[in-house]
Design a protein around this motif. Structure first.
Motif, PDB file in Angstrom:
ATOM      1  N   VAL A 115      -6.365 -22.402  13.782  1.00 25.39           N
ATOM      2  CA  VAL A 115      -6.929 -21.077  13.536  1.00 25.39           C
ATOM      3  C   VAL A 115      -7.362 -20.940  12.081  1.00 25.39           C
ATOM      4  CG1 VAL A 115      -5.498 -20.008  15.321  1.00 25.39           C
ATOM      5  CG2 VAL A 115      -4.710 -19.985  12.944  1.00 25.39           C
ATOM      6  N   GLY A 116      -8.243 -19.980  11.849  1.00 23.86           N
ATOM      7  CA  GLY A 116      -8.543 -19.502  10.511  1.00 23.86           C
ATOM      8  C   GLY A 116      -7.918 -18.124  10.393  1.00 23.86           C
ATOM      9  N   ILE A 117      -7.498 -17.757   9.197  1.00 20.70           N
ATOM     10  CA  ILE A 117      -6.804 -16.479   9.026  1.00 20.70           C
ATOM     11  C   ILE A 117      -7.486 -15.651   7.945  1.00 20.70           C
ATOM     12  CG2 ILE A 117      -4.621 -17.478   9.759  1.00 20.70           C
ATOM     13  CD1 ILE A 117      -3.805 -17.411   6.753  1.00 20.70           C
ATOM     14  N   GLY A 118      -6.954 -14.438   7.757  1.00 19.66           N
ATOM     15  CA  GLY A 118      -7.491 -13.559   6.737  1.00 19.66           C
ATOM     16  C   GLY A 118      -7.145 -14.044   5.343  1.00 19.66           C
ATOM     17  N   ARG A 119      -8.085 -13.896   4.430  1.00 15.90           N
ATOM     18  CA  ARG A 119      -7.805 -14.265   3.051  1.00 15.90           C
ATOM     19  C   ARG A 119      -6.794 -13.284   2.455  1.00 15.90           C
ATOM     20  NH1 ARG A 119     -12.882 -12.038   3.346  1.00 15.90           N
ATOM     21  NH2 ARG A 119     -13.297 -10.230   2.031  1.00 15.90           N
ATOM     22  N   GLU A 120      -6.226 -13.664   1.331  1.00 19.51           N
ATOM     23  CA  GLU A 120      -5.186 -12.855   0.703  1.00 19.51           C
ATOM     24  C   GLU A 120      -5.668 -11.415   0.510  1.00 19.51           C
ATOM     25  OE1 GLU A 120      -2.235 -12.918  -3.212  1.00 19.51           O
ATOM     26  OE2 GLU A 120      -3.757 -14.473  -2.943  1.00 19.51           O
ATOM     27  N   GLY A 121      -4.829 -10.472   0.898  1.00 20.77           N
ATOM     28  CA  GLY A 121      -5.195  -9.068   0.796  1.00 20.77           C
ATOM     29  C   GLY A 121      -5.728  -8.494   2.086  1.00 20.77           C
ATOM     30  N   PHE A 122      -6.001  -9.382   3.085  1.00 23.10           N
ATOM     31  CA  PHE A 122      -6.510  -8.921   4.371  1.00 23.10           C
ATOM     32  C   PHE A 122      -5.713  -9.556   5.510  1.00 23.10           C
ATOM     33  CE2 PHE A 122     -10.093  -8.488   1.480  1.00 23.10           C
ATOM     34  CZ  PHE A 122     -10.521  -7.205   1.740  1.00 23.10           C
ATOM     35  N   THR A 123      -4.388  -9.558   5.365  1.00 22.42           N
ATOM     36  CA  THR A 123      -3.535 -10.157   6.383  1.00 22.42           C
ATOM     37  C   THR A 123      -2.585  -9.119   6.958  1.00 22.42           C
ATOM     38  OG1 THR A 123      -1.960 -10.841   4.676  1.00 22.42           O
ATOM     39  CG2 THR A 123      -3.637 -12.439   5.318  1.00 22.42           C
ATOM     40  N   TRP A 124      -2.057  -9.453   8.112  1.00 22.03           N
ATOM     41  CA  TRP A 124      -1.089  -8.596   8.801  1.00 22.03           C
ATOM     42  C   TRP A 124      -0.056  -9.489   9.453  1.00 22.03           C
ATOM     43  CZ3 TRP A 124       0.324  -8.540  13.942  1.00 22.03           C
ATOM     44  CH2 TRP A 124       1.125  -7.464  14.364  1.00 22.03           C
ATOM     45  N   SER A 125       1.183  -9.010   9.556  1.00 26.16           N
ATOM     46  CA  SER A 125       2.210  -9.780  10.245  1.00 26.16           C
ATOM     47  C   SER A 125       3.133  -8.828  10.984  1.00 26.16           C
ATOM     48  CB  SER A 125       3.003 -10.632   9.256  1.00 26.16           C
ATOM     49  OG  SER A 125       3.677  -9.810   8.315  1.00 26.16           O
ATOM     50  N   GLY A 126       3.854  -9.375  11.966  1.00 26.85           N
ATOM     51  CA  GLY A 126       4.794  -8.571  12.728  1.00 26.85           C
ATOM     52  C   GLY A 126       4.768  -8.932  14.200  1.00 26.85           C
ATOM     53  N   ARG A 127       5.538  -8.182  14.987  1.00 29.92           N
ATOM     54  CA  ARG A 127       5.566  -8.343  16.442  1.00 29.92           C
ATOM     55  C   ARG A 127       4.729  -7.248  17.087  1.00 29.92           C
ATOM     56  NH1 ARG A 127       9.132 -11.969  18.610  1.00 29.92           N
ATOM     57  NH2 ARG A 127      10.668 -12.856  17.156  1.00 29.92           N
ATOM     58  N   ALA A 128       3.990  -7.638  18.092  1.00 24.26           N
ATOM     59  CA  ALA A 128       3.119  -6.673  18.780  1.00 24.26           C
ATOM     60  C   ALA A 128       2.830  -7.226  20.170  1.00 24.26           C
ATOM     61  CB  ALA A 128       1.845  -6.458  17.975  1.00 24.26           C
ATOM     62  N   GLU A 129       1.746  -6.771  20.771  1.00 23.49           N
ATOM     63  CA  GLU A 129       1.357  -7.293  22.080  1.00 23.49           C
ATOM     64  C   GLU A 129      -0.151  -7.254  22.223  1.00 23.49           C
ATOM     65  OE1 GLU A 129       1.458  -3.319  24.924  1.00 23.49           O
ATOM     66  OE2 GLU A 129       3.082  -4.782  25.088  1.00 23.49           O
TER      67      GLU A 129
END
Length: 226
Positions: A115-129
């Protein structure tokens, strides 16, 4: 084997001429035996399974071209691996540090996608669905992006699905406690972004991979973004 030549008045070879001719012949022979570098670049070869995995998808609503595997890191090809997450089967786990997404399987296995992810400052983490799935989704940039990005501004009311759409061929919408997080798992047609931190927060997969993942997971699938 050497062969004796009988000379005649019509065939007289001087010693000097013979030596000169022999030297020329020797030069030609050496040139013929010399190895000349091939200026063409050596093309990498890929396992046929990966070539087929990332082949063109002509029957999609918008035909998806084959992936140029030279632009995709081999470490980020889709493959089955031992599950490193410890999560229950059916869970999606995104390891943002390693740039991998795992779909946990039975018997200690996981299907791993690059995968590619968001650059620093545009990220999110946690549990969801995963609360919604879409094929060739419309992309509607959030107001903050419209304000800061002149490329996004013309699509404030939505960009129709297609190969140029930033969400690619499929999108899986991440909700937490019933609310849209604005983060997505979605497609891309740019293999060079896989394994990198380049997007505005969302998790992107090669179109062939997001199509595969979209088909495997139902609405309600739990997701953990680390």
């Amino acid at each position: 084997m050497a062969q004796t030549l009988k000379t005649s008045p019509a065939l007289v070879v001087s010693r000097r001429g013979f030596l000169a001719g022999g030297a020329s012949f020797g030069a030609l022979a050496l040139a013929g035996c010399a190895t000349v570098p091939d200026p063409r670049p050596i093309e990498p070869t890929f396992d046929r399974a990966y070539v087929e995995m990332y082949a063109a998808l002509p029957y999609e609503k918008f035909p998806v071209p084959a992936v140029d595997l030279r632009r995709l890191k081999p470490s980020h090809f889709r493959q089955y691996v031992a599950d490193p997450t410890g999560e229950r089967p059916g869970t999606i786990v995104v390891d943002t540090a390693a740039r991998y997404l795992y779909l946990v399987q039975e018997r200690g296995q996981a299907l791993r996608y690059g995968v590619g992810i968001g650059r620093e400052g545009f990220t999110w983490s946690g549990r969801a669905e995963i609360a919604r799935k879409a094929q060739w989704p419309t992309w509607t940039p959030p107001p903050e992006m419209v304000a800061r990005d002149p490329v996004a501004a013309p699509w404030a009311n939505g960009m129709p699905g297609g190969l140029d759409n930033p969400l690619g061929a499929r999108a899986l919408y991440i909700f937490q406690n019933g609310r849209d997080t604005i983060y997505r798992l979605h497609g891309t047609n740019d293999p060079s972004t896989i394994g990198e931190a380049v997007s505005s927060g969302c998790v992107r997969l090669i179109n062939q991979d997001i199509i595969d993942l979209h088909a495997r997971v139902p609405v309600g699938t739990p997701i953990l973004v680390m």
